[in-house]
Scaffold this motif. Structure first.
Motif, short mmCIF file in Angstrom:
data_model
loop_
_atom_site.label_atom_id
_atom_site.label_comp_id
_atom_site.label_asym_id
_atom_site.label_seq_id
_atom_site.Cartn_x
_atom_site.Cartn_y
_atom_site.Cartn_z
N ILE A 184 37.01 34.45 31.03
CA ILE A 184 37.88 34.94 29.95
C ILE A 184 37.05 35.24 28.70
O ILE A 184 37.22 36.27 28.04
N TYR A 185 36.13 34.32 28.40
CA TYR A 185 35.27 34.49 27.22
C TYR A 185 34.43 35.76 27.34
O TYR A 185 34.30 36.53 26.38
N ASP A 186 33.88 36.00 28.52
CA ASP A 186 33.06 37.20 28.74
C ASP A 186 33.87 38.47 28.57
O ASP A 186 33.38 39.47 28.01
N LYS A 187 35.12 38.46 29.06
CA LYS A 187 35.97 39.65 28.93
C LYS A 187 36.32 39.92 27.47
O LYS A 187 36.33 41.06 27.02
N ILE A 188 36.62 38.84 26.73
CA ILE A 188 36.93 39.00 25.30
C ILE A 188 35.72 39.53 24.55
O ILE A 188 35.82 40.41 23.69
N ASN A 207 36.08 25.14 38.71
CA ASN A 207 36.85 26.38 38.73
C ASN A 207 37.44 26.68 37.36
O ASN A 207 37.48 27.82 36.91
N SER A 208 37.92 25.62 36.68
CA SER A 208 38.49 25.78 35.34
C SER A 208 37.44 26.25 34.34
O SER A 208 37.68 27.12 33.51
N THR A 209 36.24 25.67 34.45
CA THR A 209 35.14 26.05 33.56
C THR A 209 34.73 27.50 33.79
O THR A 209 34.50 28.26 32.85
N GLU A 210 34.65 27.87 35.07
CA GLU A 210 34.28 29.24 35.41
C GLU A 210 35.33 30.23 34.90
O GLU A 210 35.00 31.32 34.44
N ALA A 259 33.33 41.33 25.75
CA ALA A 259 33.05 42.71 26.14
C ALA A 259 34.00 43.70 25.48
O ALA A 259 33.68 44.88 25.34
N SER A 260 35.20 43.26 25.08
CA SER A 260 36.16 44.17 24.44
C SER A 260 36.63 43.56 23.13
O SER A 260 35.94 43.62 22.13
N SER A 261 37.82 42.98 23.15
CA SER A 261 38.36 42.26 21.99
C SER A 261 39.45 41.33 22.49
O SER A 261 39.95 41.47 23.61
N LYS A 262 39.81 40.39 21.64
CA LYS A 262 40.83 39.43 22.03
C LYS A 262 42.17 40.12 22.29
O LYS A 262 42.85 39.83 23.29
N GLN A 263 42.53 41.05 21.39
CA GLN A 263 43.80 41.75 21.55
C GLN A 263 43.83 42.58 22.84
O GLN A 263 44.82 42.61 23.57
N GLU A 264 42.71 43.28 23.09
CA GLU A 264 42.66 44.12 24.29
C GLU A 264 42.75 43.27 25.55
O GLU A 264 43.40 43.66 26.53
N TYR A 265 42.14 42.10 25.52
CA TYR A 265 42.21 41.21 26.69
C TYR A 265 43.64 40.73 26.91
O TYR A 265 44.15 40.71 28.03
N ILE A 266 44.32 40.35 25.80
CA ILE A 266 45.70 39.88 25.92
C ILE A 266 46.60 40.98 26.48
O ILE A 266 47.43 40.75 27.38
N LEU A 267 46.41 42.21 26.00
CA LEU A 267 47.21 43.32 26.49
C LEU A 267 46.95 43.59 27.97
O LEU A 267 47.88 43.87 28.74
N SER A 268 45.68 43.51 28.37
CA SER A 268 45.37 43.76 29.79
C SER A 268 45.97 42.67 30.68
O SER A 268 46.43 42.94 31.80
N GLU A 269 46.00 41.42 30.18
CA GLU A 269 46.61 40.33 30.95
C GLU A 269 48.12 40.51 31.04
O GLU A 269 48.73 40.24 32.09
#
Length: 207
Positions: free
Chosen positions: A12-16, A4-7, A18-28
């Motif tokens: 998270i990697y796929d989301k980053i 589960n941790s690996t998945e 697809a967008s950017s690290k900053q955008e992912y952090i803001l969405s979280e």
């Protein structure tokens, strides 16, 4: 648990990606309730982060240039190194070009030697490039119409190399195609006989 941790990490990697690290952090941060809906323009914030990154890169470049300018010796050393590198690259390109030209010239010469005869010795080669035959005259004499050395070699059933070998000027060649000997004459004395060697004799009777 480990799967589960690996998945989760992969998600998270796929989301980053697809967008950017900053955008992912803001969405979280939005998902976790740090900002309420409508309080933050995520697109504008992400644009801000991108501009900040670009400005940071430009600043680092300017700082490096400033450091060089403030140190004249380092600046001159850098310019000298750049000119030296450019000179080496130019020399390398010139060397490669000349080597290519040399190989191409050698290849043209090799092909030419396989199909033509362009040299038979000093003062004997000036008309070898003339490959125009008097067709009508040859036909009137009942002779084969041949235009090039290659045509002649094929008609004689020998190679261009053999034809060149047999045709080379006696003044320039170190090899004689004749066997010389003396025969006694009835009237006394000796007669010098020059008899063609087998290869030349065969060539003389090809037609």
């Amino acid at each position: 648990m480990r799967n589960n941790s690996t998945e989760r990490r992969q998600e998270i990697y796929d989301k980053i990606k697809a967008s950017s690290k900053q955008e992912y952090i803001l969405s979280e941060m939005k998902r976790l309730g740090f900002w309420n809906e409508g309080e933050l323009d995520f697109k504008a914030v992400n644009t801000f982060f991108n501009e900040e990154r670009e400005l940071s890169q430009k600043l680092q470049k300017l700082l490096k240039e400033k450091k060089v300018i403030e140190d004249p010796e380092a600046f001159l050393a850098k310019k000298h190194q750049e000119r030296k590198l450019a000179s080496k690259q130019s020399q390398k390109a010139t060397k490669e070009r000349r080597e290519k030209e040399r190989l191409e010239k050698a290849e043209r010469w090799r092909v030419s030697k396989e199909k033509d005869i362009i040299y038979l010795g000093e003062n004997y080669s000036h008309q070898l490039n003339e490959q125009i035959s008097n067709t009508e005259r040859l036909k009137s004499k009942n002779l084969p119409v041949l235009h090039t050395a290659e045509d002649l070699a094929k008609a004689m059933n020998i190679s261009i190399g053999e034809l060149r070998f047999l045709s080379f000027s006696r003044k320039n060649s170190k090899i004689s195609h004749y066997k010389r000997f003396q025969m006694a004459k009835k009237s006394g004395g000796y007669r010098l006989i020059s008899a063609p060697m087998p290869k030349l004799k065969k060539a003389q009777h090809w037609c």
